[in-house]
Design an enzyme around this catalytic site. Structure first.
Site, PDB file in Angstrom:
ATOM      1  N   MET A   1       0.802  -1.159   0.004  1.00  0.00           N
ATOM      2  CA  MET A   1       0.029   0.007  -0.160  1.00  0.00           C
ATOM      3  C   MET A   1       0.895   1.230   0.068  1.00  0.00           C
ATOM      4  SD  MET A   1      -2.077   0.542   3.410  1.00  0.00           S
ATOM      5  CE  MET A   1      -3.586   0.472   2.789  1.00  0.00           C
TER       6      MET A   1
ATOM      7  N   LEU B   1      -6.014   6.868  -1.602  1.00  0.00           N
ATOM      8  CA  LEU B   1      -6.613   5.865  -0.728  1.00  0.00           C
ATOM      9  C   LEU B   1      -8.039   5.940  -0.867  1.00  0.00           C
ATOM     10  CD1 LEU B   1      -5.104   4.593   2.472  1.00  0.00           C
ATOM     11  CD2 LEU B   1      -7.523   4.988   2.382  1.00  0.00           C
TER      12      LEU B   1
ATOM     13  N   LEU C   1     -10.853  -0.581  -2.012  1.00  0.00           N
ATOM     14  CA  LEU C   1     -10.599  -0.395  -0.406  1.00  0.00           C
ATOM     15  C   LEU C   1     -11.947   0.361   0.168  1.00  0.00           C
ATOM     16  CD1 LEU C   1      -8.209  -0.749   1.595  1.00  0.00           C
ATOM     17  CD2 LEU C   1      -8.231   1.921   1.387  1.00  0.00           C
TER      18      LEU C   1
ATOM     19  N   ARG D   1      -9.522  14.578   6.677  1.00  0.00           N
ATOM     20  CA  ARG D   1      -8.706  13.673   7.517  1.00  0.00           C
ATOM     21  C   ARG D   1      -7.237  14.039   7.626  1.00  0.00           C
ATOM     22  NH1 ARG D   1      -9.929   9.150  10.175  1.00  0.00           N
ATOM     23  NH2 ARG D   1      -8.300   7.403  10.296  1.00  0.00           N
TER      24      ARG D   1
ATOM     25  N   TYR E   1       1.466  11.132  11.707  1.00  0.00           N
ATOM     26  CA  TYR E   1       2.967  10.649  11.176  1.00  0.00           C
ATOM     27  C   TYR E   1       4.027  11.738  11.606  1.00  0.00           C
ATOM     28  CZ  TYR E   1       0.990   7.530   7.801  1.00  0.00           C
ATOM     29  OH  TYR E   1       0.499   6.344   7.141  1.00  0.00           O
TER      30      TYR E   1
ATOM     31  N   SER F   1       6.048   7.803   7.105  1.00  0.00           N
ATOM     32  CA  SER F   1       5.911   6.211   7.061  1.00  0.00           C
ATOM     33  C   SER F   1       7.471   5.425   6.852  1.00  0.00           C
ATOM     34  CB  SER F   1       5.044   5.535   6.336  1.00  0.00           C
ATOM     35  OG  SER F   1       4.989   4.132   6.294  1.00  0.00           O
TER      36      SER F   1
ATOM     37  N   ARG G   1       0.598   1.431  -3.943  1.00  0.00           N
ATOM     38  CA  ARG G   1      -0.945   1.515  -4.304  1.00  0.00           C
ATOM     39  C   ARG G   1      -1.229   3.007  -4.100  1.00  0.00           C
ATOM     40  NH1 ARG G   1      -4.415   2.684  -6.470  1.00  0.00           N
ATOM     41  NH2 ARG G   1      -6.683   1.587  -6.806  1.00  0.00           N
ATOM     42  N   TYR G   2      -0.619   3.631  -3.045  1.00  0.00           N
ATOM     43  CA  TYR G   2      -1.289   5.128  -2.752  1.00  0.00           C
ATOM     44  C   TYR G   2       0.078   6.008  -2.406  1.00  0.00           C
ATOM     45  CZ  TYR G   2      -5.018   1.994  -1.340  1.00  0.00           C
ATOM     46  OH  TYR G   2      -5.908   0.948  -1.523  1.00  0.00           O
TER      47      TYR G   2
ATOM     48  N   CYS H   1      -9.037  -8.856  -1.064  1.00  0.00           N
ATOM     49  CA  CYS H   1      -9.096  -8.092  -2.371  1.00  0.00           C
ATOM     50  C   CYS H   1      -9.067  -6.516  -2.020  1.00  0.00           C
ATOM     51  CB  CYS H   1     -10.799  -8.296  -2.584  1.00  0.00           C
ATOM     52  SG  CYS H   1     -10.954 -10.071  -2.869  1.00  0.00           S
TER      53      CYS H   1
ATOM     54  N   ASP I   1       7.172  -1.689   9.858  1.00  0.00           N
ATOM     55  CA  ASP I   1       6.575  -0.752  10.638  1.00  0.00           C
ATOM     56  C   ASP I   1       6.115   0.273   9.916  1.00  0.00           C
ATOM     57  OD1 ASP I   1       6.941  -1.426  13.486  1.00  0.00           O
ATOM     58  OD2 ASP I   1       9.025  -0.787  13.492  1.00  0.00           O
TER      59      ASP I   1
ATOM     60  N   GLU J   1       0.321   2.047  11.798  1.00  0.00           N
ATOM     61  CA  GLU J   1      -0.486   1.451  12.675  1.00  0.00           C
ATOM     62  C   GLU J   1       0.171   0.580  13.810  1.00  0.00           C
ATOM     63  OE1 GLU J   1      -3.101   1.729  11.529  1.00  0.00           O
ATOM     64  OE2 GLU J   1      -3.177   1.841   9.300  1.00  0.00           O
TER      65      GLU J   1
ATOM     66  N   CYS K   1     -14.505 -13.942  -4.884  1.00  0.00           N
ATOM     67  CA  CYS K   1     -15.360 -13.859  -3.913  1.00  0.00           C
ATOM     68  C   CYS K   1     -16.775 -14.163  -4.160  1.00  0.00           C
ATOM     69  CB  CYS K   1     -15.535 -12.746  -3.052  1.00  0.00           C
ATOM     70  SG  CYS K   1     -13.783 -12.138  -2.375  1.00  0.00           S
TER      71      CYS K   1
ATOM     72  N   CYS L   1     -18.955 -11.387  -5.153  1.00  0.00           N
ATOM     73  CA  CYS L   1     -17.998 -10.278  -5.869  1.00  0.00           C
ATOM     74  C   CYS L   1     -18.852  -9.944  -7.148  1.00  0.00           C
ATOM     75  CB  CYS L   1     -16.703 -10.683  -6.416  1.00  0.00           C
ATOM     76  SG  CYS L   1     -15.831  -9.537  -7.614  1.00  0.00           S
TER      77      CYS L   1
ATOM     78  N   CYS M   1     -12.393  -7.159 -10.907  1.00  0.00           N
ATOM     79  CA  CYS M   1     -11.609  -8.321 -10.423  1.00  0.00           C
ATOM     80  C   CYS M   1     -11.569  -9.516 -11.322  1.00  0.00           C
ATOM     81  CB  CYS M   1     -12.436  -8.822  -9.079  1.00  0.00           C
ATOM     82  SG  CYS M   1     -12.309  -7.953  -7.682  1.00  0.00           S
TER      83      CYS M   1
HETATM   84  C1  LIG Z   1      -3.303  -6.101   5.818  1.00  0.00           C
HETATM   85  C2  LIG Z   1      -3.328  -4.827   5.814  1.00  0.00           C
HETATM   86  C3  LIG Z   1      -4.428  -3.891   5.701  1.00  0.00           C
HETATM   87  C4  LIG Z   1      -5.962  -4.190   5.473  1.00  0.00           C
HETATM   88  C5  LIG Z   1      -6.412  -5.310   5.202  1.00  0.00           C
HETATM   89  C6  LIG Z   1      -6.233  -2.655   5.094  1.00  0.00           C
HETATM   90  C7  LIG Z   1      -7.597  -2.357   4.993  1.00  0.00           C
HETATM   91  C8  LIG Z   1      -8.165  -1.170   5.111  1.00  0.00           C
HETATM   92  N1  LIG Z   1      -7.505   0.004   5.451  1.00  0.00           N
HETATM   93  C9  LIG Z   1      -8.642   0.830   5.360  1.00  0.00           C
HETATM   94  C10 LIG Z   1      -8.228   2.377   5.582  1.00  0.00           C
HETATM   95  C11 LIG Z   1      -7.060   3.027   5.828  1.00  0.00           C
HETATM   96  N2  LIG Z   1      -5.784   2.375   6.015  1.00  0.00           N
HETATM   97  C12 LIG Z   1      -4.832   3.189   6.320  1.00  0.00           C
HETATM   98  C13 LIG Z   1      -3.641   2.846   6.617  1.00  0.00           C
HETATM   99  C14 LIG Z   1      -3.001   1.778   6.385  1.00  0.00           C
HETATM  100  N3  LIG Z   1      -3.663   0.650   6.143  1.00  0.00           N
HETATM  101  C15 LIG Z   1      -2.673  -0.586   6.144  1.00  0.00           C
HETATM  102  C16 LIG Z   1      -2.903  -1.910   5.931  1.00  0.00           C
HETATM  103  C17 LIG Z   1      -4.110  -2.368   5.732  1.00  0.00           C
HETATM  104  N4  LIG Z   1      -5.473  -1.723   5.509  1.00  0.00           N
HETATM  105  C18 LIG Z   1      -1.463  -0.040   6.447  1.00  0.00           C
HETATM  106  C19 LIG Z   1      -0.133  -0.760   6.497  1.00  0.00           C
HETATM  107  C20 LIG Z   1      -1.617   1.510   6.596  1.00  0.00           C
HETATM  108  C21 LIG Z   1      -0.562   2.427   6.992  1.00  0.00           C
HETATM  109  C22 LIG Z   1       0.212   2.968   5.927  1.00  0.00           C
HETATM  110  C23 LIG Z   1       1.784   3.335   6.408  1.00  0.00           C
HETATM  111  O1  LIG Z   1       1.709   4.315   7.420  1.00  0.00           O
HETATM  112  O2  LIG Z   1       2.732   3.165   5.969  1.00  0.00           O
HETATM  113  C24 LIG Z   1      -5.444   4.459   6.114  1.00  0.00           C
HETATM  114  C25 LIG Z   1      -4.714   5.700   6.526  1.00  0.00           C
HETATM  115  C26 LIG Z   1      -4.509   6.208   7.941  1.00  0.00           C
HETATM  116  C27 LIG Z   1      -5.540   6.792   8.448  1.00  0.00           C
HETATM  117  O3  LIG Z   1      -6.363   7.616   7.690  1.00  0.00           O
HETATM  118  O4  LIG Z   1      -6.000   6.052   9.560  1.00  0.00           O
HETATM  119  C28 LIG Z   1      -6.835   4.332   5.992  1.00  0.00           C
HETATM  120  C29 LIG Z   1      -7.834   5.564   5.784  1.00  0.00           C
HETATM  121  C30 LIG Z   1      -9.900   0.218   4.789  1.00  0.00           C
HETATM  122  C31 LIG Z   1     -11.072   1.301   4.787  1.00  0.00           C
HETATM  123  C32 LIG Z   1      -9.548  -1.064   4.833  1.00  0.00           C
HETATM  124  C33 LIG Z   1     -10.449  -2.144   4.395  1.00  0.00           C
HETATM  125  C34 LIG Z   1     -11.342  -2.176   3.554  1.00  0.00           C
HETATM  126  S1  FES Z   2     -13.994  -8.677  -4.250  1.00  0.00           S
HETATM  127 FE1  FES Z   2     -13.163 -10.759  -3.881  1.00  0.00          FE
HETATM  128  S2  FES Z   2     -12.709 -11.197  -5.905  1.00  0.00           S
HETATM  129 FE2  FES Z   2     -13.794  -9.340  -6.388  1.00  0.00          FE
HETATM  130 FE   LIG Z   3      -5.514   0.229   6.148  1.00  0.00          FE
END
Ligand SMILES: C=CC1=C(C)c2cc3[nH]c(cc4nc(cc5[nH]c(cc1n2)c(C)c5CCC(=O)O)C(CCC(=O)O)=C4C)c(C)c3C=C
Ligand code: FES
Ligand SMILES: [Fe+2]
Length: 420
Positions: A57, A73, A79, A97, A105, A112, A146-147, A183, A333, A336, A393, A396, A401
């Site tokens: 990501m 994101l 997502l 946000r 951060y 990060s 990705r982002y 996914c 790290d 999170e 899925c 889905c 996908c």
């Molecule tokens: C296995 C890892 C992760 C899953 C599954 C995942 C699902 C997921 N995340 C969001 C929304 C946010 N995630 C954010 C940060 C973030 N997410 C992951 C990993 C997974 N996310 C990581 C490693 C990080 C941090 C990146 C870094 O600091 O390097 C954030 C941004 C931070 C914040 O605003 O709090 C969001 C928003 C959703 C909605 C989701 C499932 C569908």
């Molecule tokens: S959402 Fe899981 S295969 Fe499309």
């Molecule tokens: Fe996340």
């Protein structure tokens, strides 16, 4: 998934002292400076070069990059599915946000560390691969986030500039750095890779029709090397407790949660995370009691629980104060672990002497050897993807996908003709 405009982390409490974390010291990019030769079998029998592309990501390397990171994101329908309103609501949510997340951060050292760790891990893995898989050497490290930078399109353009495309039939392996498949994470990265492959190499893109031969390491939740790396970090943390208390310390495995809408669609992630936890406990010979909990919920919709912060509070209330938190779905790290677990959950529980966190895998040599072993096993099997990747899925409805999965499964024929 319904997301209201006022997104906030559930039960997040701010704290001011920054957490120290070690970063590897090395240069910014590991892209190749000069074009690599085309794939042909050379005098040593090697069919390389092979591009090893880490998918993840990503995260903002500086606080200035937080706005763009969140904006990408919240635009990602894989997502955060907002339907036709995505392009209106996504920017509103991310803008709102940004100031709060910028502060977080700033508190973990100004950004990060995920890029530095990814580049380090990949470069080190490639050095090992050159030795244990000479038939596919040299291995060249690339990162596609990705982002955040380096984005997928930047990585893809670099691959082409380095000579992996343009009719030369170069081989590239997309290696997800999420050990457990979701996914919303690996699926989203693969959809993005397929999109840029189509734009930069598809018919009409000015190149031959798809000249890079792709294969995918799409999951590796119970790989013995990964399990060993987690187990060693847990053992090191347990050793910090007095011997007479050690076997009663509760191990709390913590993974990023998923919205229940994604779980109920049939996403494989919860089962694969549970598989990692069980394999690690088997390796530890079930030395301690343990639970799996879920962190980082965003917004008001229902998410998979129990929530990590509540779990810690509840055990402490029950008198269980010796707890080790283990981030089990991340390989380095980032916010999170450094902010949410260290500063919020542990920093505010009132028992920083007994509630601890196992080190993230980061620069662990055991982990880097595991990455090389996973890659070597993939390169020797000659499979384009796992069997699992082709199954969507049950609920889905995404055309993306469907197309992506067809494309990567279809790489099998090209792969066979290359390795035959
Ligand atoms: C296995 C890892 C992760 C899953 C599954 C995942 C699902 C997921 N995340 C969001 C929304 C946010 N995630 C954010 C940060 C973030 N997410 C992951 C990993 C997974 N996310 C990581 C490693 C990080 C941090 C990146 C870094 O600091 O390097 C954030 C941004 C931070 C914040 O605003 O709090 C969001 C928003 C959703 C909605 C989701 C499932 C569908
Ligand atoms: S959402 Fe899981 S295969 Fe499309
Ligand atoms: Fe996340």
């Amino acid at each position: 998934m319904s997301i209201r405009l006022s997104l906030s982390r559930v039960s997040r409490r701010a704290r001011s002292s920054p957490s120290a974390h070690l970063l590897p010291q090395f240069g910014q990019r590991r892209y190749l400076a000069t074009p690599v030769p085309p794939v042909t079998q050379d005098a040593t029998g090697s069919k390389g070069p092979t591009a090893m592309v880490f998918l993840n990501m990503g995260g903002p390397s500086t606080t200035d990059e937080v706005g763009d990171f969140l904006s990408r994101l919240f635009s990602d329908g894989d997502l955060i599915p907002l339907g036709r309103l995505q392009s209106y609501i996504g920017p509103l949510l991310s803008k709102r946000r940004t100031p709060k997340i910028e502060k977080q951060y700033a508190e973990i050292g100004g950004g990060s560390p995920i890029r530095k760790w990814s580049e380090y891990q990949n470069a080190e893995m490639c050095k090992i691969l050159d030795k244990i898989s000479p038939e596919t050497a040299p291995h060249k490290p690339y990162v596609a986030f990705r982002y955040a930078n380096p984005l997928t399109e930047e990585m893809y353009s670099q691959l082409l500039a380095d000579g992996f495309g343009n009719g030369k039939g170069g081989r590239a392996v997309a290696f997800t750095q999420y050990p457990q498949y979701s996914c919303s994470t690996t699926g989203s990265s693969l959809n993005e890779l397929w999109k840029w492959r189509h734009r930069l190499e598809g018919k009409g893109a000015g190149n031959n029709d798809g000249t890079i031969n792709w294969s995918v390491i799409d999951r590796w939740p119970a790989h013995h090397g990964l399990v060993e790396a987690f187990a060693q970090n847990i053992e090191a943390k347990l050793a910090e407790y007095p011997e007479e208390r050690r076997k009663d310390v509760v191990l709390l495995f913590s993974a990023h949660s998923l919205p229940m809408s994604v779980v109920n669609r049939g996403d494989p992630y919860p089962a694969e995370v549970a598989a990692t936890v069980y394999a690690v406990m088997q390796r530890l010979k079930f030395s301690n009691p343990y639970r799996l909990c879920w962190q980082s919920q965003v917004g008001p919709s229902a998410w998979l629980g129990p929530q990590t912060s509540n779990t810690v509070e509840d055990y402490i209330k029950k008198g269980q104060k010796d707890l080790v938190l283990i981030p089990i779905a991340f390989t380095s790290d980032h916010i999170e672990t450094l902010y949410e677990l260290d500063l919020e959950v542990i920093g505010e529980c009132g028992h920083t002497d007994t509630v601890k966190r196992a080190e993230s895998l980061n620069g662990s040599p055991v982990f880097i050897q595991a990455l090389a072993d996973v890659a070597k096993e993939h390169l020797s099997t000659g499979s384009a993807t796992t069997q699992q990747l082709s199954l969507r899925c049950p609920a889905c409805k995404s055309e993306r996908c469907s197309e992506t999965k067809k494309f990567f499964a279809g790489q099998q024929e090209k792969l066979f003709s290359q390795i035959a």
